[in-house]
Design an enzyme around this catalytic site. Structure first.
Site, PDB file in Angstrom:
ATOM      1  N   ALA A  38       1.360  -1.464  -0.094  1.00  0.00           N
ATOM      2  CA  ALA A  38       0.032   0.150  -0.249  1.00  0.00           C
ATOM      3  C   ALA A  38       0.986   1.499   0.113  1.00  0.00           C
ATOM      4  O   ALA A  38       2.227   0.930   0.228  1.00  0.00           O
ATOM      5  CB  ALA A  38      -0.976   0.236   1.454  1.00  0.00           C
ATOM      6  N   GLY A  61       1.520  -5.371   0.556  1.00  0.00           N
ATOM      7  CA  GLY A  61      -0.090  -5.861   0.109  1.00  0.00           C
ATOM      8  C   GLY A  61       0.165  -6.358  -0.969  1.00  0.00           C
ATOM      9  O   GLY A  61      -0.141  -6.158  -1.964  1.00  0.00           O
ATOM     10  N   GLU A  81       0.417  -9.686  -0.474  1.00  0.00           N
ATOM     11  CA  GLU A  81      -1.348  -9.745  -0.779  1.00  0.00           C
ATOM     12  C   GLU A  81      -1.340 -10.092  -2.243  1.00  0.00           C
ATOM     13  O   GLU A  81      -2.990 -10.493  -2.423  1.00  0.00           O
ATOM     14  CB  GLU A  81      -2.288  -9.036   0.549  1.00  0.00           C
ATOM     15  CG  GLU A  81      -1.900  -8.726   1.920  1.00  0.00           C
ATOM     16  CD  GLU A  81      -2.692  -7.683   2.407  1.00  0.00           C
ATOM     17  OE1 GLU A  81      -2.232  -6.755   2.256  1.00  0.00           O
ATOM     18  OE2 GLU A  81      -2.822  -7.925   3.306  1.00  0.00           O
ATOM     19  N   GLU A 118       3.814  -5.062   7.334  1.00  0.00           N
ATOM     20  CA  GLU A 118       3.110  -3.908   8.413  1.00  0.00           C
ATOM     21  C   GLU A 118       3.582  -4.157   9.454  1.00  0.00           C
ATOM     22  O   GLU A 118       2.526  -3.015   9.983  1.00  0.00           O
ATOM     23  CB  GLU A 118       1.500  -4.941   7.692  1.00  0.00           C
ATOM     24  CG  GLU A 118       0.963  -4.709   6.233  1.00  0.00           C
ATOM     25  CD  GLU A 118       1.391  -5.546   5.366  1.00  0.00           C
ATOM     26  OE1 GLU A 118       2.535  -6.728   5.492  1.00  0.00           O
ATOM     27  OE2 GLU A 118       0.568  -6.269   4.415  1.00  0.00           O
TER      28      GLU A 118
HETATM   29  C1  3H9 Z   1       0.458  -2.497   3.845  1.00  0.00           C
HETATM   30  O1  3H9 Z   1       0.271  -2.839   2.676  1.00  0.00           O
HETATM   31  C2  3H9 Z   1      -0.867  -2.224   3.865  1.00  0.00           C
HETATM   32  C3  3H9 Z   1      -2.093  -3.382   3.302  1.00  0.00           C
HETATM   33  O2  3H9 Z   1      -1.382  -4.579   4.206  1.00  0.00           O
HETATM   34  C4  3H9 Z   1      -3.358  -3.492   3.558  1.00  0.00           C
HETATM   35  C5  3H9 Z   1      -3.850  -2.640   3.651  1.00  0.00           C
HETATM   36  C6  3H9 Z   1      -6.081  -2.269   3.623  1.00  0.00           C
HETATM   37  N1  3H9 Z   1       4.666   3.606  -0.097  1.00  0.00           N
HETATM   38  O3  3H9 Z   1      13.360   2.490   0.709  1.00  0.00           O
HETATM   39  P1  3H9 Z   1      13.985   3.008  -0.471  1.00  0.00           P
HETATM   40  C7  3H9 Z   1       9.375   5.311  -0.575  1.00  0.00           C
HETATM   41  S1  3H9 Z   1       1.599  -1.332   4.625  1.00  0.00           S
HETATM   42  C8  3H9 Z   1       4.797   4.791  -0.321  1.00  0.00           C
HETATM   43  O4  3H9 Z   1      14.898   4.078   0.075  1.00  0.00           O
HETATM   44  P2  3H9 Z   1      14.891   0.767  -1.142  1.00  0.00           P
HETATM   45  C9  3H9 Z   1      10.411   5.749   0.134  1.00  0.00           C
HETATM   46  O5  3H9 Z   1       9.313   6.550   0.835  1.00  0.00           O
HETATM   47  C10 3H9 Z   1       2.844  -1.239   3.211  1.00  0.00           C
HETATM   48  N2  3H9 Z   1       6.396   5.098  -0.262  1.00  0.00           N
HETATM   49  O6  3H9 Z   1      14.463   1.963  -1.340  1.00  0.00           O
HETATM   50  C11 3H9 Z   1      11.539   6.635  -0.747  1.00  0.00           C
HETATM   51  O7  3H9 Z   1      10.955   7.478  -0.993  1.00  0.00           O
HETATM   52  P3  3H9 Z   1      11.806   8.169  -1.121  1.00  0.00           P
HETATM   53  C12 3H9 Z   1       3.780  -2.517   3.526  1.00  0.00           C
HETATM   54  C13 3H9 Z   1       7.370   3.854  -0.827  1.00  0.00           C
HETATM   55  O8  3H9 Z   1      15.277   0.484  -2.640  1.00  0.00           O
HETATM   56  C14 3H9 Z   1      11.276   5.294  -1.803  1.00  0.00           C
HETATM   57  O9  3H9 Z   1      10.158   4.566  -2.355  1.00  0.00           O
HETATM   58  N3  3H9 Z   1       5.333  -2.369   2.516  1.00  0.00           N
HETATM   59  C15 3H9 Z   1       6.697   2.404   0.195  1.00  0.00           C
HETATM   60  O10 3H9 Z   1      16.249   0.544  -0.509  1.00  0.00           O
HETATM   61  C16 3H9 Z   1      12.909   4.288  -2.061  1.00  0.00           C
HETATM   62  O11 3H9 Z   1      12.788   3.386  -0.692  1.00  0.00           O
HETATM   63  C17 3H9 Z   1       5.867  -1.960   3.246  1.00  0.00           C
HETATM   64  O12 3H9 Z   1       5.846  -1.691   4.564  1.00  0.00           O
HETATM   65  C18 3H9 Z   1       5.432   2.216   0.650  1.00  0.00           C
HETATM   66  N4  3H9 Z   1       5.574   1.282   0.473  1.00  0.00           N
HETATM   67  O13 3H9 Z   1      14.060  -0.424  -0.345  1.00  0.00           O
HETATM   68  C19 3H9 Z   1       7.642  -2.410   2.319  1.00  0.00           C
HETATM   69  N5  3H9 Z   1       7.978   2.078  -0.095  1.00  0.00           N
HETATM   70  O14 3H9 Z   1      13.014   8.289  -2.244  1.00  0.00           O
HETATM   71  C20 3H9 Z   1       8.122  -0.801   2.410  1.00  0.00           C
HETATM   72  C21 3H9 Z   1       9.358   2.860  -0.190  1.00  0.00           C
HETATM   73  O15 3H9 Z   1      11.229   9.332  -1.158  1.00  0.00           O
HETATM   74  N6  3H9 Z   1       9.073   0.059   1.126  1.00  0.00           N
HETATM   75  N7  3H9 Z   1       8.740   4.304  -0.347  1.00  0.00           N
HETATM   76  O16 3H9 Z   1      12.832   8.916  -0.091  1.00  0.00           O
HETATM   77  C22 3H9 Z   1       9.814  -0.729   1.994  1.00  0.00           C
HETATM   78  O17 3H9 Z   1      10.294  -1.421   2.489  1.00  0.00           O
HETATM   79  C23 3H9 Z   1      11.059  -0.813   0.666  1.00  0.00           C
HETATM   80  O18 3H9 Z   1      11.237   1.272   0.424  1.00  0.00           O
HETATM   81  C24 3H9 Z   1      11.360  -1.317   0.018  1.00  0.00           C
HETATM   82  C25 3H9 Z   1      12.431  -0.742  -1.303  1.00  0.00           C
HETATM   83  C26 3H9 Z   1      12.026  -2.818   0.377  1.00  0.00           C
HETATM   84  C27 3H9 Z   1      10.418  -2.186  -1.000  1.00  0.00           C
END
Ligand code: 3H9
Length: 719
Positions: free
Chosen positions: A61, A100, A103, A123
């Site tokens: 998400a 998500g 999911e 999450e």
């Molecule tokens: C969810 O899914 C809820 C659902 O179950 C239910 C809903 C009903 N959203 O980390 P990075 C941005 S909750 C928005 O430096 P990497 C991040 O801020 C979500 N933005 O890269 C950054 O922005 P900026 C569950 C996001 O390669 C840029 O992307 N998912 C999101 O080192 C690059 O990120 C998670 O918890 C996001 N979801 O790592 C995953 N993700 O460039 C969260 C990233 O402006 N994300 N951004 O600073 C991560 O763990 C890491 O970002 C990922 C990439 C491993 C994906």
């Protein structure tokens, strides 16, 4: 936001397009709904493949949307409809399938992952649970114990582990979309009913209650005070004991409670704060994204004490050749054994071979002629450090960066004794340096932007969370620690005990209370610093009132503890007693109780009952108050930087966001009012006097933390 193509004449290829991680923003959800409708209604289409642009399936998400009103199609019904469709859908997972994103993959009827992909339901680390059916579908796919572990920890798994667990059907090293399209074509004739996870029954272990109980206890011990992991357990219990339709309702109810909690807000703030912290800017305009760091291939570490050893390991394990320098043969041999042992254990744990060939040990600085960068980690003594820097300046080639691992000394004074002040910078690691993730990069007024970029990028390469800070005594972390620990010792004078204060702080969520932490770090370190700065010891004028120093209130209890040879865990005695020197089991010591009672009666202090609330307010508001001063002094650029430093370096509970975020959640007005109250009661304690920035923010209507910067901009910056 979701591209539609027809490939091989009968497969609809849907590509999520929302860089950088293809998160499921409202536009992407719209895109998925539209393209899925098209695929399902087009008679030419017999199967569907979903993939993500730029080598990333989906990062879940869109976390940024959580702080605003809900827009666009809700995720859960959208996912349910994909699963219910009559054409096979295959997820082509490259890069990441998280939250998500996973999911979404779970409602696809088949999942193909690239060999380098990572999958998970993180999450819980954002204070939430997988509320688009994840808590109900994953247990049906891989069983309760494995699902419980993944959902409550948020751990990412490799595609190989995902295959073993049964999360994916195939792992490939080829182009995952092409493999998925071929797979989809073969799946066309097969029945889909057994591939719809929501329709499966959960393989429920016979000892379900015992398993859930054991996991709950583990969580209560490890994730002290955190709501989300416990809610995850309840959601998985629902999966095990209820039909899907009821389980999903329970999942939504639990999510609603978490979603509106302060913990979820704090953890989501931490997610973005951590990513903001690496983005430094100097008053000159130079910044993180326009300054090229130098490439570091070789480094030297001076001093093989605890810090030097950890730094040498951190460098060697990322492929940097290291020359480690000691002043004495015996110390060098001990250091060599320890570094090699640490590197071997680390390599074994990571399943790689130890890079021992990158290490050299020497007794002479003369051998550092050709290194790209030096990190000095000698004893915390300015005269000694200056001698080392003078020597380095003569020996190293003029382009070598000279860094100091000082924990609070003046980096500019060190720069001043060299021939290259622009190449001098502080790299403050935290002990043990190969484990702790924080690195304070201390920018002196003469450090060049290239030097800062290089230290920040080296920190990142070593797997650290690096924060650029300005140069002042104690920098950010240790400067703030002083008012915090001072308040704790003043509270001892007034009637509290070390164990009472520690319990309150640990219940708040700190990994360790202030006294247990000091015992671990060693009480003699601070004692030596206080002696050197004339606060205690023979240099103190005997006519000086005993509880005042240098014009301020002073508590000599920590000195009295050290005078008894109680230096903490390493001596088996400190604020607590331990079974043996080096023991970790802290027990309250009646001798400390005695010492406190004698002290209070000597100074006529009538002990009073101190409430938990007073302990929290005095310690934490004094901590945040110093944070406000640090912001107005331009030593930290943003409150996020301070919070990241406190989470990663000082065990501040992540679900509270950090001292500055915590202050914002309590309400700045309330923090100001309590500080005024305590300062009135203790007018001789300057740390309790509310900082001008705090007053200014309150006067401006207490803006949210993300807006504080606008009020700080007008002030001076040391960065
Ligand atoms: C969810 O899914 C809820 C659902 O179950 C239910 C809903 C009903 N959203 O980390 P990075 C941005 S909750 C928005 O430096 P990497 C991040 O801020 C979500 N933005 O890269 C950054 O922005 P900026 C569950 C996001 O390669 C840029 O992307 N998912 C999101 O080192 C690059 O990120 C998670 O918890 C996001 N979801 O790592 C995953 N993700 O460039 C969260 C990233 O402006 N994300 N951004 O600073 C991560 O763990 C890491 O970002 C990922 C990439 C491993 C994906």
């Amino acid at each position: 936001m979701a591209r539609y193509e027809l490939v091989k004449r009968s497969v609809a290829l849907i590509t999520l397009t929302n860089p950088p991680v293809n998160s499921l923003s409202s536009a992407v959800r719209h895109g998925i709904a539209k393209t899925m409708d098209r695929a399902l209604s087009d008679p030419k289409v017999t199967a569907v493949v979903i993939c993500g642009e730029n080598g990333r399936f989906c990062g879940g998400a869109d976390i940024r949307e959580f702080s605003g009103p809900m827009r666009g199609p809700p995720l859960l019904p959208l996912l349910d409809s994909i699963e219910a469709g009559e054409k096979p859908v295959v997820a082509a997972i490259e890069g990441v399938a998280l939250g998500g994103g996973l999911e979404l993959a779970l409602v696809c009827h088949y999942r193909i992952a690239h060999s380098k992909a990572r999958l998970g339901l993180p999450e819980v680390t954002l204070g939430l649970l997988p509320a688009a059916g994840g808590t109900q579908r994953l247990p049906r796919l891989i069983g309760i114990p494995a699902a419980l572990e993944l959902i409550t920890t948020g751990r990412h798994v490799s595609s190989q582990e995902a295959l073993k667990l049964g999360i994916v059907d195939q792992v490939t090293e080829q182009n995952v979309c092409e493999v998925a399209v071929e797979f989809a074509l073969r799946a066309v004739a097969k029945p889909l009913s057994s591939r719809r996870l929501s329709a499966l029954t959960v393989p429920c272990p016979p000892d379900l209650d015992a398993l859930l109980e054991a996991v709950t206890m583990q969580i209560q011990k490890k994730a002290r005070g955190m709501m989300a992991p416990l809610a995850c357990v309840q959601a998985v219990r629902a999966a095990a004991t209820m039909p899907y339709s009821q389980g999903i309702k329970r999942e939504s109810e639990l999510m609603a409670t978490l979603f509106n909690s302060g913990q979820a807000r704090a953890l989501q703030y931490c997610f973005f704060a951590e990513r903001t912290a690496g983005k430094w800017t100097l008053p000159s305009g130079a910044q993180w994204n326009d300054t090229k760091p130098r490439e570091i291939r070789s480094a030297a570490v001076i001093g093989l004490g605890t810090m030097g050893r950890g730094i040498a390991v951190s460098l060697a394990r990322v492929g940097i050749s290291v020359i480690a320098v000691e002043s004495d043969k015996k110390l060098m041999e001990t250091g060599r054994q320890m570094v090699i042992g640490m590197l071997e254990r680390d390599a074994k744990r990571r399943g790689v071979s130890a890079s021992l060939n990158l290490l050299k040990f020497t007794l002479s600085l003369q051998n550092l002629k050709d290194v790209d960068l030096v990190i000095e980690a000698v004893f915390e003594d300015m005269a000694l450090k200056k001698r080392v820097f003078q020597e380095l300046s003569k020996v190293c080639r003029p382009t070598t960066l000279l860094c100091s691992n000082t924990s609070g000394l003046d980096v500019d004074a060190l720069a001043g004794v060299t021939d290259r002040p622009q190449l001098v910078i502080g790299m403050h690691f935290f002990s043990p340096a190969h484990v702790m993730k924080l690195l304070e990069v201390v920018c002196g007024p003469r450090s060049s932007s290239e030097t800062i970029a290089t230290a920040m990028s080296l920190g990142k390469r070593m797997g650290k969370v690096s924060v650029a800070v300005g140069n002042c005594p104690g920098f950010v972390g240790n400067r703030m620690l002083k008012p915090y620990s001072d308040q704790a010792t003043f509270l001892l004078e007034e009637g509290a005990t070390p164990e009472q204060i520690d319990k309150v702080l640990e219940d708040f969520g700190f990994a360790m209370g202030v006294f247990r932490m000091s015992d671990l770090a060693g009480l003699d370190v601070g004692w030596r610093v206080r002696k050197e700065s004339g606060l205690t010891g023979p240099d103190v004028d005997p006519k000086n009132p005993p509880r005042r120093r240098q014009g301020r209130k002073y508590c000599p209890i920590p000195d009295m503890v050290c005078e008894q040879g109680r230096f903490g865990q390493k001596t088996g005695r400190g604020w607590y007693m331990y079974d043996k020197p080096g023991g970790t089991n802290a027990k309250p010591d009646p001798l400390i109780q005695n010492l406190l009672e004698t002290y209070r009666s000597r100074y006529g202090i009538k002990p009073r009952n101190i409430t938990d609330q007073e302990i929290i307010e005095r310690c934490l508001f004094a901590l945040a108050n110093e944070g406000f001063r640090i912001l107005e002094d331009g030593i930290a650029a943003r409150p996020e930087d301070i919070d990241v430093i406190y989470q990663f370096g000082y065990g501040f509970p992540r679900h509270r966001g950090g001292p500055m975020f915590y202050a914002s959640m309590v309400g700045l007005e309330r923090v100001l009012e309590r500080l005024e109250h305590y300062h009135q009661a203790h007018p001789d304690v300057s740390h309790l006097e509310p900082s001008p920035l705090l007053k200014k923010l309150v006067a401006c209507g207490s803006p949210p933390i993300q807006k504080w910067r606008e009020h700080i901009k007008t002030m001076h910056s040391h960065l």
